[in-house]
Enzyme design. Structure first.
Site, PDB file in Angstrom:
ATOM      1  N   ASP A  82     109.062  33.759  59.929  1.00 13.56           N
ATOM      2  CA  ASP A  82     110.436  33.909  59.423  1.00 13.56           C
ATOM      3  C   ASP A  82     110.412  34.558  58.039  1.00 13.56           C
ATOM      4  O   ASP A  82     109.796  34.032  57.111  1.00 13.56           O
ATOM      5  CB  ASP A  82     111.095  32.523  59.343  1.00 13.56           C
ATOM      6  CG  ASP A  82     112.615  32.592  59.196  1.00 13.56           C
ATOM      7  OD1 ASP A  82     113.108  33.545  58.559  1.00 13.56           O
ATOM      8  OD2 ASP A  82     113.295  31.687  59.714  1.00 13.56           O
ATOM      9  N   SER A 112     119.787  27.920  61.188  1.00  8.91           N
ATOM     10  CA  SER A 112     119.808  28.531  59.860  1.00  8.91           C
ATOM     11  C   SER A 112     120.812  27.813  58.949  1.00  8.91           C
ATOM     12  O   SER A 112     120.704  26.617  58.722  1.00  8.91           O
ATOM     13  CB  SER A 112     120.084  30.029  60.008  1.00  8.91           C
ATOM     14  OG  SER A 112     119.832  30.717  58.803  1.00  8.91           O
ATOM     15  N   HIS A 121     113.096  34.862  62.361  1.00 10.50           N
ATOM     16  CA  HIS A 121     114.332  34.102  62.134  1.00 10.50           C
ATOM     17  C   HIS A 121     115.178  34.183  63.402  1.00 10.50           C
ATOM     18  O   HIS A 121     116.133  34.968  63.488  1.00 10.50           O
ATOM     19  CB  HIS A 121     115.079  34.681  60.930  1.00 10.50           C
ATOM     20  CG  HIS A 121     116.141  33.759  60.398  1.00 10.50           C
ATOM     21  ND1 HIS A 121     115.846  32.525  59.865  1.00 10.50           N
ATOM     22  CD2 HIS A 121     117.487  33.876  60.342  1.00 10.50           C
ATOM     23  CE1 HIS A 121     116.975  31.934  59.494  1.00 10.50           C
ATOM     24  NE2 HIS A 121     117.982  32.721  59.778  1.00 10.50           N
TER      25      HIS A 121
END
Length: 236
Positions: free
Chosen positions: A177, A122, A209
């Site tokens: 996601d 991320s 995610h």
């Protein structure tokens, strides 16, 4: 101004002779130890190698605008979680300096720069792309898991002026996601490819995610391809 304090780090030592290093940057609000533990839970063991030291640094806590200014362990600030807004370049550049110290510590330990990989999950993957493609283009490679760059990223601006060979990018993203949209990751991949980066994008259907075992196994295979075991020198 005093130099920033060294970043805390959790380290998985190689089983044998240390000839390469991997720096893994956690996602927003996490810690180096937290990222290491998460991967350990998915694999049922540490992500470990015969010859590669794995380093999980922790971002220092700072006010984070998407959390209304609350303190969080983030690599940099964002004006919002979107790919269509300016980057908070001041905080990004400040952290690039802190992470350069982590790279330099490995070089001082005798590890060549082209034997160091950097990446993350991320926000960690976004941070790694800034660090490698703007400041350390001689690293072995970059990986970005569920990550993205903003539309007018400073990374793109830097690469438009670049003529040197760039580190390869290994990217993974889940199609489900909802925080960092798959399309943001895909757009990042296409932009970097158009600017001369050798890229791959591994798509994971129904993955949100998060990290998956298949993804980490693929990443491990790529890591060993980029940082193969070096034959011991005969004069040692």
């Amino acid at each position: 101004m005093a130099a920033p304090a060294a970043l805390q780090r959790s380290v998985v030592s190689p089983a044998g002779r240390h000839t390469a290093s991997l720096i893994f940057l956690h996602g927003s609000g996490d810690t180096g130890q937290g990222a290491r533990t998460w991967i350990k839970q998915i694999l049922n063991q540490d992500m470990a190698f015969q010859h590669i030291k794995v380093i999980y640094p922790t971002a220092p806590a700072r006010p984070y605008t998407p959390m209304k200014g609350a303190f969080s362990t983030v690599w940099f600030d964002r004006y919002k979680i979107s790919n269509d807004c300016p980057e908070h370049i001041e905080s990004i550049d400040s952290m690039c300096r802190g992470l350069t110290d982590v790279i330099n510590d490995e070089i001082k330990n005798g590890i060549a720069k082209n034997r160091i990989l950097i990446g993350g999950f991320s926000m960690g993957g976004g941070m790694a792309m800034h660090l490698a493609y703007r400041f350390h283009q001689d690293l072995a490679g970059v990986f970005a898991l569920s990550s993205f760059l903003n539309k007018d990223s400073a990374v793109y601006q830097a690469l438009k002026r670049n003529e040197s060979v760039l580190p390869e990018l290994f990217q993974c993203h889940g199609t489900a996601d909802e925080l960092v949209l798959y399309s943001w990751g895909e757009e990042t991949n296409k932009m970097l490819k158009s600017l001369g980066v050798s890229t791959s994008l591994h798509t994971f259907p129904n993955l949100n995610h998060e990290l998956s075992r298949t993804e980490i196994e693929k990443l491990k295979t790529w890591i060993v391809k980029k940082l193969p075991v070096e034959a011991a020198k005969t004069n040692e």
